[in-house]
Design an enzyme around this catalytic site. Sequence first.
Site, mmCIF file in Angstrom:
data_model
loop_
_atom_site.group_PDB
_atom_site.id
_atom_site.type_symbol
_atom_site.label_atom_id
_atom_site.label_comp_id
_atom_site.label_asym_id
_atom_site.label_seq_id
_atom_site.Cartn_x
_atom_site.Cartn_y
_atom_site.Cartn_z
ATOM 1 N N ASP A 91 -13.034 -2.230 -7.281
ATOM 2 C CA ASP A 91 -13.333 -1.207 -8.283
ATOM 3 C C ASP A 91 -12.512 -1.346 -9.552
ATOM 4 O O ASP A 91 -12.993 -1.071 -10.650
ATOM 5 C CB ASP A 91 -13.095 0.182 -7.687
ATOM 6 C CG ASP A 91 -14.176 0.583 -6.692
ATOM 7 O OD1 ASP A 91 -15.121 -0.201 -6.478
ATOM 8 O OD2 ASP A 91 -14.060 1.680 -6.112
ATOM 9 N N GLU A 142 0.847 -1.196 0.000
ATOM 10 C CA GLU A 142 0.000 0.000 0.000
ATOM 11 C C GLU A 142 0.883 1.246 0.000
ATOM 12 O O GLU A 142 1.805 1.349 0.798
ATOM 13 C CB GLU A 142 -0.917 0.007 1.227
ATOM 14 C CG GLU A 142 -1.745 1.265 1.402
ATOM 15 C CD GLU A 142 -2.590 1.596 0.177
ATOM 16 O OE1 GLU A 142 -2.364 2.685 -0.406
ATOM 17 O OE2 GLU A 142 -3.458 0.791 -0.197
ATOM 18 N N GLY A 194 -6.848 0.998 4.329
ATOM 19 C CA GLY A 194 -8.279 1.257 4.297
ATOM 20 C C GLY A 194 -8.732 1.825 2.967
ATOM 21 O O GLY A 194 -9.922 1.817 2.654
ATOM 22 N N GLY A 234 -25.332 10.898 -9.448
ATOM 23 C CA GLY A 234 -25.285 9.541 -8.934
ATOM 24 C C GLY A 234 -25.231 9.580 -7.424
ATOM 25 O O GLY A 234 -25.506 10.611 -6.796
ATOM 26 N N ALA A 235 -24.847 8.461 -6.807
ATOM 27 C CA ALA A 235 -24.845 8.381 -5.340
ATOM 28 C C ALA A 235 -23.977 9.459 -4.711
ATOM 29 O O ALA A 235 -24.387 10.133 -3.755
ATOM 30 C CB ALA A 235 -24.381 6.993 -4.902
ATOM 31 N N ALA A 282 -17.850 -0.870 -1.885
ATOM 32 C CA ALA A 282 -16.881 -1.462 -0.968
ATOM 33 C C ALA A 282 -17.268 -2.880 -0.577
ATOM 34 O O ALA A 282 -16.416 -3.774 -0.513
ATOM 35 C CB ALA A 282 -16.750 -0.588 0.282
ATOM 36 N N GLU A 304 -27.496 16.697 -13.983
ATOM 37 C CA GLU A 304 -27.332 15.306 -14.387
ATOM 38 C C GLU A 304 -27.597 15.172 -15.881
ATOM 39 O O GLU A 304 -28.597 15.681 -16.392
ATOM 40 C CB GLU A 304 -28.283 14.410 -13.590
ATOM 41 C CG GLU A 304 -28.364 12.970 -14.046
ATOM 42 C CD GLU A 304 -27.019 12.261 -14.088
ATOM 43 O OE1 GLU A 304 -26.732 11.641 -15.125
ATOM 44 O OE2 GLU A 304 -26.268 12.338 -13.093
ATOM 45 N N ALA A 309 -18.695 15.120 -9.818
ATOM 46 C CA ALA A 309 -19.020 13.752 -9.371
ATOM 47 C C ALA A 309 -19.588 12.977 -10.555
ATOM 48 O O ALA A 309 -20.762 12.607 -10.569
ATOM 49 C CB ALA A 309 -20.009 13.794 -8.211
ATOM 50 N N HIS A 331 -43.260 -4.809 15.787
ATOM 51 C CA HIS A 331 -44.021 -3.560 15.798
ATOM 52 C C HIS A 331 -43.704 -2.784 17.066
ATOM 53 O O HIS A 331 -43.594 -3.378 18.147
ATOM 54 C CB HIS A 331 -45.522 -3.858 15.748
ATOM 55 C CG HIS A 331 -46.387 -2.654 15.898
ATOM 56 N ND1 HIS A 331 -46.616 -1.768 14.874
ATOM 57 C CD2 HIS A 331 -47.070 -2.164 16.973
ATOM 58 C CE1 HIS A 331 -47.402 -0.794 15.292
ATOM 59 N NE2 HIS A 331 -47.701 -1.012 16.576
#
Length: 463
Positions: free
Chosen positions: A308, A33, A38, A180-181, A316, A201, A266, A442
């Site tokens: 990814d 890494e 992470g 998007g998200a 993730a 968008e 984004a 409930h």
Amino acid sequence: MNDFDLIVIGGGPGGYVAAIRAAQLGFKTALVEKAELGGVCLNWGCIPTKALLRGADIANTLKHAAHFGFEIDTPKLDLAKLVGHSRSTAKRLSQGIDYLMSKNAVTVIRGKAKVTAPFTLCVSTDKGEQSYRADHIILATGAHARDLPNIKVDGKLIWGAREAMTPTALPERLLVIGAGAIGVEFASLYNDLGSEVTLVEAANQIVPVEDSDVSAQLAKGFRERGIRIHTDTTVNTVEHHANSVTAELKTANGNEKITVDRVILAVGISGNIQDLGLEELHADIDRGFIKTDPFSKTNIVGLYAIGDVAGPPWLAHKASHEAVICVERIAGMANTKPLRKDRVPGCTYCRPQIASVGMTEAKAKAAGRNIRVGRFNLNANGKALAIDESVGFVKTIFDAESGELLGAHMIGAEVTEQIQGFCIAQQLEATEHELANAIFAHPTLSESMHESVLDSLGIAIHQ
């Protein structure tokens, strides 16, 4: 040369999980890494954004406290404290990954890796280069945010996710490009904190991968909050000023110019495939992502790719699950099954939250499925009314012949915590009749899940 059984390149939610599972199965394992353990998710994505969004939730609660009988003077935001909470949360969890590596006897190599030949890689560090060999090399290098040809992140006026997560001041006017998200989460966050937000968008609906009913509900709620939404819209140009940006929007009704203080870009991601040695090895690449078989093997012997960098869905939990499957397959474990991408849930943490799994109604119809659709609105749910979170619904899609749960789509309070019930139902191949016979506690928000199933059978009780 240092020999290992298995080496993982990348310490995100795919990479570190692969390393831990390999160590558990007896492999001599190393993880390479170049930054924080992470990965982007823990340090600059999933976790720190949720810490910020918690602040947005508190801001919204304070704004509506009078509904519950509390009179509160105008709250004052300390942006530095909120950002500090986000960063400290990420740091704490990254240190936790360090502990897990040590606990599982995984050798952590700090540096930038390149695969130089099958079974061989070179790691560049501040102290020079070192060669390593492993029978199995797993690429878990993640992805990075894309720029647009005419708009690029500059860190000052045009922000990427990192700048959007660490602002030193709240922009009065904000343009978010991409709904998007990630885009809708930032739009929701900054709107709750007090910014005037415009959301653009290119597709014909916001959150384009979600069911159209969910998108319509979110768009309605966003507009009621004062968020301006432009769909079927692209950004032609951006003109930089000293401390603002003028953007020209190309809409279905012509061009429109708006001036904002900051822009958040984004618009998707690209795989981190650069400088890994993949071109020299002639690895198969498809539209910027590494091609693999159902068990994450590439066309290069001994080389695998997960998460990814191996393509969608870019989530993730998909990366972590893929990691376990890949390693267990390498270990020769019996009954290892490939990932069912159609059963990977998606969660978006805007207000209200969105959660879904499986087919949308449109996709189910396009696939030629004869379907039954159930729906239950949260404004008929007692718990939702009690906590004043009654905007939203649960929608379920079943195969009319077999009763198979094809898809579930939720928008409302804490639906990201509830979607797992539908995921488990799919995994266990539960039918709509079996779900109808399940007992839901409930008063809970999750009762709306049950009512949606009942509605698909025409026997909903509370609507």
